[in-house]
Design an enzyme around this catalytic site. Structure first.
Site, mmCIF file in Angstrom:
data_model
loop_
_atom_site.group_PDB
_atom_site.id
_atom_site.type_symbol
_atom_site.label_atom_id
_atom_site.label_comp_id
_atom_site.label_asym_id
_atom_site.label_seq_id
_atom_site.Cartn_x
_atom_site.Cartn_y
_atom_site.Cartn_z
ATOM 1 N N GLU A 114 -37.263 17.053 8.471
ATOM 2 C CA GLU A 114 -37.230 17.306 7.029
ATOM 3 C C GLU A 114 -37.110 15.986 6.276
ATOM 4 O O GLU A 114 -37.776 15.736 5.290
ATOM 5 C CB GLU A 114 -36.052 18.218 6.682
ATOM 6 C CG GLU A 114 -35.899 18.418 5.183
ATOM 7 C CD GLU A 114 -34.882 19.482 4.811
ATOM 8 O OE1 GLU A 114 -34.043 19.817 5.650
ATOM 9 O OE2 GLU A 114 -34.939 19.961 3.682
ATOM 10 N N GLN A 153 -36.569 27.789 3.893
ATOM 11 C CA GLN A 153 -35.442 27.430 4.755
ATOM 12 C C GLN A 153 -34.159 28.124 4.276
ATOM 13 O O GLN A 153 -33.775 27.989 3.122
ATOM 14 C CB GLN A 153 -35.253 25.914 4.689
ATOM 15 C CG GLN A 153 -34.161 25.376 5.579
ATOM 16 C CD GLN A 153 -33.845 23.920 5.247
ATOM 17 O OE1 GLN A 153 -33.738 23.562 4.078
ATOM 18 N NE2 GLN A 153 -33.701 23.101 6.253
HETATM 19 C C1 FAD Z 1 -33.316 20.512 -4.749
HETATM 20 C C2 FAD Z 1 -32.568 21.138 -3.603
HETATM 21 C C3 FAD Z 1 -33.266 21.878 -2.689
HETATM 22 C C4 FAD Z 1 -32.576 22.486 -1.618
HETATM 23 N N1 FAD Z 1 -33.292 23.254 -0.759
HETATM 24 C C5 FAD Z 1 -32.651 23.908 0.242
HETATM 25 C C6 FAD Z 1 -33.367 24.816 1.091
HETATM 26 O O1 FAD Z 1 -34.576 25.012 0.951
HETATM 27 N N2 FAD Z 1 -32.678 25.482 2.038
HETATM 28 C C7 FAD Z 1 -31.336 25.298 2.243
HETATM 29 O O2 FAD Z 1 -30.781 25.902 3.149
HETATM 30 N N3 FAD Z 1 -30.621 24.446 1.434
HETATM 31 C C8 FAD Z 1 -31.246 23.760 0.439
HETATM 32 N N4 FAD Z 1 -30.536 22.932 -0.405
HETATM 33 C C9 FAD Z 1 -29.088 22.813 -0.232
HETATM 34 C C10 FAD Z 1 -28.648 21.449 0.273
HETATM 35 O O3 FAD Z 1 -28.969 21.288 1.637
HETATM 36 C C11 FAD Z 1 -27.130 21.371 0.029
HETATM 37 O O4 FAD Z 1 -26.945 21.421 -1.364
HETATM 38 C C12 FAD Z 1 -26.553 20.098 0.582
HETATM 39 O O5 FAD Z 1 -26.551 20.113 1.985
HETATM 40 C C13 FAD Z 1 -25.114 19.857 0.071
HETATM 41 O O6 FAD Z 1 -24.311 20.954 0.282
HETATM 42 P P1 FAD Z 1 -23.406 21.568 -0.889
HETATM 43 O O7 FAD Z 1 -24.278 21.767 -2.089
HETATM 44 O O8 FAD Z 1 -22.695 22.736 -0.337
HETATM 45 O O9 FAD Z 1 -22.384 20.398 -1.267
HETATM 46 P P2 FAD Z 1 -21.061 20.035 -0.466
HETATM 47 O O10 FAD Z 1 -21.356 19.948 0.987
HETATM 48 O O11 FAD Z 1 -19.978 20.971 -0.889
HETATM 49 O O12 FAD Z 1 -20.768 18.580 -1.013
HETATM 50 C C14 FAD Z 1 -20.115 18.325 -2.259
HETATM 51 C C15 FAD Z 1 -19.911 16.832 -2.383
HETATM 52 O O13 FAD Z 1 -19.047 16.354 -1.321
HETATM 53 C C16 FAD Z 1 -19.673 15.307 -0.596
HETATM 54 N N5 FAD Z 1 -19.312 15.396 0.823
HETATM 55 C C17 FAD Z 1 -19.247 16.532 1.564
HETATM 56 N N6 FAD Z 1 -18.895 16.228 2.842
HETATM 57 C C18 FAD Z 1 -18.775 14.882 2.901
HETATM 58 C C19 FAD Z 1 -18.437 13.950 3.940
HETATM 59 N N7 FAD Z 1 -18.190 14.350 5.186
HETATM 60 N N8 FAD Z 1 -18.401 12.631 3.630
HETATM 61 C C20 FAD Z 1 -18.666 12.187 2.366
HETATM 62 N N9 FAD Z 1 -18.964 13.025 1.333
HETATM 63 C C21 FAD Z 1 -19.036 14.336 1.597
HETATM 64 C C22 FAD Z 1 -21.157 15.550 -0.793
HETATM 65 O O14 FAD Z 1 -21.905 14.350 -0.617
HETATM 66 C C23 FAD Z 1 -21.215 16.034 -2.238
HETATM 67 O O15 FAD Z 1 -21.193 14.954 -3.131
HETATM 68 C C24 FAD Z 1 -31.187 22.314 -1.474
HETATM 69 C C25 FAD Z 1 -30.489 21.563 -2.417
HETATM 70 C C26 FAD Z 1 -31.158 20.979 -3.470
HETATM 71 C C27 FAD Z 1 -30.383 20.188 -4.474
#
Ligand code: FAD
Length: 397
Positions: free
Chosen positions: A247, A129
């Site tokens: 998912e 993905q």
């Molecule tokens: C083990 C693992 C596997 C993954 N696999 C995939 C994959 O296969 N493909 C893929 O595309 N992605 C993948 N991801 C990525 C995952 O989808 C993102 O890490 C996730 O969506 C969070 O985005 P970010 O890391 O940019 O954090 P951010 O969005 O920057 O968030 C940072 C913090 O702010 C909080 N936050 C953000 N917005 C809000 C809101 N509106 N209200 C309250 N709190 C908020 C979040 O909860 C978090 O604590 C994976 C992540 C992990 C850890």
């Protein structure tokens, strides 16, 4: 492992118990044994198992039969997940099966279904993905990777990150921007990109456990045929919502069956070490026991929702949040329970069960981030399940 495969039977006329016995016999007699240490050999070993499963008619319990699946009814899907977890055989490769497949089944063209579904289910092609980007995770609509139409092709440029299993992927199912940056959800398309195409670079990222199970992906002038677009151009956001719901619920029953076994193994270990004499320890186990049973019932509800409506719906966030919180707390408790030995890693001669509990503790730190963070799941539950007002910090839908 024997060479005789259990003959295929029409699951519709079999009783649940006959089906359970036939599946158990297959999983026991065909078990592929322990995985090789070498990563290349391990991948081949895993692919070999998935092909064997498919060829014997035991792959894709919830998939329609026309795409090579088993099309099982509700009761047999539950049995399938229970027996699969019990047998300790390798699981699916990549993230396509539970996420991209339902999307292609619902929105793909006849040609896409024919071309992609069977090789994915058989493990011949591994899917990863490609949604998240450095500046677009929770706020996925901010993604910047562009796809510019040039004749019969799109030219893709940009970066993705945290992509599970992309290092072994053949196809990356991505979200790309075909509209302007300001178009947000109205300018996103769902594009399938050949992971081996010129201009695709995949770099591993090491996680807390020391393993590199996810990656970052760079696209530099990657040419993708237009026939790899799923659905209409710039209308990909509707597809994303289907695929994210799946998912979150894909693993619900499978995880419930897995954690049934894991909890029983931890209770056994605690008994062997005389730790269950402590009433506080027994109290924690009782709590986990109740939760693992709720997980099973919720998993069953998810399967029945998908069968009834074709979609898991927003309630999939409830189930996902419940499971990830459970697995984090269970491993935290296990490490505490085992005292100083509980913190020792695999290579230490004094490690308990080759460090599996501390490894699980480290691995599950990421569970409340992947597939949408716990905060985002709570927002979804609040807004879409409980009908509470929308988060004022988020842009209007
Ligand atoms: C083990 C693992 C596997 C993954 N696999 C995939 C994959 O296969 N493909 C893929 O595309 N992605 C993948 N991801 C990525 C995952 O989808 C993102 O890490 C996730 O969506 C969070 O985005 P970010 O890391 O940019 O954090 P951010 O969005 O920057 O968030 C940072 C913090 O702010 C909080 N936050 C953000 N917005 C809000 C809101 N509106 N209200 C309250 N709190 C908020 C979040 O909860 C978090 O604590 C994976 C992540 C992990 C850890």
């Amino acid at each position: 492992m024997t060479d005789t495969l259990v003959p295929a039977t029409d699951t519709a006329v079999e009783s649940d118990e006959q089906f359970r016995a036939r599946l158990r016999e297959f999983l026991t007699t065909q078990h592929p044994g322990r995985p090789p240490k070498d990563p290349v050999e391990k991948l081949a070993w895993q692919k070999g198992w998935l092909a064997r499963l498919f060829d014997a008619g035991f792959a894709g319990p919830s998939w329609p039969r026309e795409f090579g699946g088993m099309g099982l009814d509700f009761g047999k899907q539950v049995i399938y997940q229970e027996e699969y977890a019990r047998a300790r055989v390798p699981g699916p490769l990549g993230t396509g099966l539970g996420i991209a497949a339902p999307t292609i089944i619902k929105y793909g063209s006849a040609e896409q279904k024919e071309r992609f579904l069977r090789p994915m289910l058989r493990g011949d092609q591994v899917w990863a993905q490609g949604y998240s980007e450095p500046e677009a995770g929770s706020d996925l609509q901010a993604l910047r990777t562009t796809a510019r139409r040039d004749g019969d092709e799109y030219v893709v440029n940009g970066q993705k990150v945290w992509n599970s299993s992309a290092e072994i992927a053949d196809i990356i199912f991505t979200l790309v921007r075909t509209g302007t940056q300001e178009s947000r959800q109205n300018g996103i398309s769902y594009l399938l990109i050949d992971a081996h195409a010129p201009g695709v670079t995949v770099r591993p990222i090491r996680d807390l456990t020391g393993a590199a199970n996810f990656t970052e992906i760079f696209f530099s002038d990657v040419r993708v045929p237009v026939e790899n677009l799923v659905g209409e151009e710039s209308a990909g956001w509707t597809l994303v919502r289907t695929s994210l719901g799946h998912e979150r619920s894909a693993g619900a029953m499978n995880q419930a069956a897995l954690y049934r076994r894991v909890l029983s193994e931890l209770i056994e270990l605690a008994q062997e070490r005389g730790l269950t004499a402590d009433p506080l320890v027994r109290d924690r186990f009782a709590d986990f026991e109740v939760r693992v049973r709720i997980m099973r019932l919720t998993g069953m509800r998810t399967i029945s929702d998908i069968q009834a409506r074709g979609e898991p719906g927003p309630a999939s966030s409830t189930s996902r949040l419940f499971i990830v919180t459970f697995e984090q707390e269970l491993h935290e408790f296990a490490v505490d329970l085992l005292g100083q030995y509980g913190a020792l890693g695999k290579k230490d001669p004094h490690a308990v069960q080759r460090g599996r509990w501390v490894w699980g503790f480290l691995r599950t730190r990421a569970s409340t981030i992947g597939a949408g963070t716990a905060e985002i799941q709570r927002n979804t539950i609040a807004e879409q399940v409980l009908g509470l007002p929308r988060d004022p910090a988020m842009p209007p839908r």
